[in-house]
Every structure is written in C-alpha cells, then in structure tokens.
Motif scaffolding. Structure first.
Motif, PDB file in Angstrom:
ATOM      1  N   VAL A  15       0.850  -1.179   0.000  1.00  0.00           N
ATOM      2  CA  VAL A  15       0.000   0.000   0.000  1.00  0.00           C
ATOM      3  C   VAL A  15       0.892   1.237   0.000  1.00  0.00           C
ATOM      4  CG1 VAL A  15      -1.802   1.237   1.256  1.00  0.00           C
ATOM      5  CG2 VAL A  15      -1.724  -1.267   1.361  1.00  0.00           C
ATOM      6  N   ALA A  16       0.595   2.173  -0.878  1.00  0.00           N
ATOM      7  CA  ALA A  16       1.337   3.430  -0.932  1.00  0.00           C
ATOM      8  C   ALA A  16       0.476   4.529  -0.311  1.00  0.00           C
ATOM      9  CB  ALA A  16       1.685   3.779  -2.364  1.00  0.00           C
ATOM     10  N   ALA A  17       1.124   5.371   0.481  1.00  0.00           N
ATOM     11  CA  ALA A  17       0.437   6.513   1.103  1.00  0.00           C
ATOM     12  C   ALA A  17       1.247   7.770   0.820  1.00  0.00           C
ATOM     13  CB  ALA A  17       0.293   6.303   2.604  1.00  0.00           C
ATOM     14  N   ALA A  18       0.668   8.695   0.089  1.00  0.00           N
ATOM     15  CA  ALA A  18       1.338   9.944  -0.239  1.00  0.00           C
ATOM     16  C   ALA A  18       1.286  10.892   0.951  1.00  0.00           C
ATOM     17  CB  ALA A  18       0.678  10.586  -1.455  1.00  0.00           C
ATOM     18  N   GLY A  19       2.306  11.691   1.079  1.00  0.00           N
ATOM     19  CA  GLY A  19       2.302  12.748   2.080  1.00  0.00           C
ATOM     20  C   GLY A  19       2.777  12.352   3.453  1.00  0.00           C
ATOM     21  N   GLY A  20       3.412  11.225   3.591  1.00  0.00           N
ATOM     22  CA  GLY A  20       3.905  10.817   4.900  1.00  0.00           C
ATOM     23  C   GLY A  20       5.397  10.562   4.861  1.00  0.00           C
ATOM     24  N   ASP A  21       5.978  10.351   6.016  1.00  0.00           N
ATOM     25  CA  ASP A  21       7.383   9.973   6.092  1.00  0.00           C
ATOM     26  C   ASP A  21       7.500   8.752   6.987  1.00  0.00           C
ATOM     27  OD1 ASP A  21       8.407  10.876   8.949  1.00  0.00           O
ATOM     28  OD2 ASP A  21       7.150  12.510   8.201  1.00  0.00           O
ATOM     29  N   VAL A  22       8.619   8.049   6.874  1.00  0.00           N
ATOM     30  CA  VAL A  22       8.789   6.781   7.577  1.00  0.00           C
ATOM     31  C   VAL A  22       8.708   6.952   9.089  1.00  0.00           C
ATOM     32  CG1 VAL A  22      10.415   4.904   8.034  1.00  0.00           C
ATOM     33  CG2 VAL A  22      10.069   5.699   5.714  1.00  0.00           C
ATOM     34  N   ALA A  23       9.369   7.955   9.630  1.00  0.00           N
ATOM     35  CA  ALA A  23       9.390   8.129  11.087  1.00  0.00           C
ATOM     36  C   ALA A  23       7.978   8.358  11.636  1.00  0.00           C
ATOM     37  CB  ALA A  23      10.314   9.283  11.475  1.00  0.00           C
TER      38      ALA A  23
END
Length: 111
Positions: free
Chosen positions: A92-100
């Motif tokens: 699943v891809a989620a735009a607008g986020g970062d790993v941390a």
C-alpha cells in the motif's frame, strides 16, 4: 508513486512522496485496527491489520484504505493498494507521509 530506495526493508519503506507499507490484512476481524508488526516464514516484516468488513466486492480493501488514511492523518485518496488486491498480503502506498511518522503512528515505535 516512486520506488523505495534500494536496500530498504521492513514493513514501512520511504518513497519520494510518501511511504509504502507491507500489510497482512485480516478481513471480518471484528475491529478496525493495526495490531503491530510480525514476520512471515520468509523473514519479511509486515504490519498486521484487521477490519470488520468482509472480503466481498472490495469492502475489506476499502476499509483498509480508510483505516490507514485515518491512522496516518492523510486523505483516503492519498492511500492506494498497489499490489495484492485479492490476497491477504498487500503493498500500500500513502502519499504525504514519512517513515518516522508512519512508524510512530502505525506501530508506536520511535520518538
């Protein structure tokens, strides 16, 4: 969405414009929630998720998208299933986020 950099492992991977998640979904699971991280027999980590919706007519996938969007604090349109539409393990891809931030919100790990 763009590819994750080479060498990135784990259930949450960075993308240029967000994060990619490896999720094992349990439909008709009695609740909508993320149950943490587990490792499969091949040694690959994944997020364990469950949704109340049954796996009929895409209802469980839609519930997963809604759950991840709400948990990550992004719009439902920013979350899409890239692979595994009919299987239990999904990318699943989620735009607008970062790993941390994703790791903190989805697993409770990190600062």
């Amino acid at each position: 969405m763009t590819r994750a950099p080479a060498g990135e492992t784990g259930p949450i991977q960075p993308l240029d414009d967000g994060v990619r998640l490896r999720v094992r979904l349990t439909p008709a699971g009695g609740a909508d929630r993320i149950d943490g991280v587990a490792v499969d027999a091949a040694g690959e980590a994944f997020l364990k998720a469950r949704v109340r919706a049954a796996p009929e007519d895409g209802a469980a996938n839609a519930a997963l998208v809604a759950l991840l969007a709400k948990t990550l604090g992004v719009a439902k349109g920013a979350v899409r299933i890239e692979r595994g539409h009919t299987g239990r393990v999904k990318l699943v891809a989620a735009a607008g986020g970062d790993v941390a931030t994703a790791r903190r919100k989805l697993t409770g790990e990190g600062p």
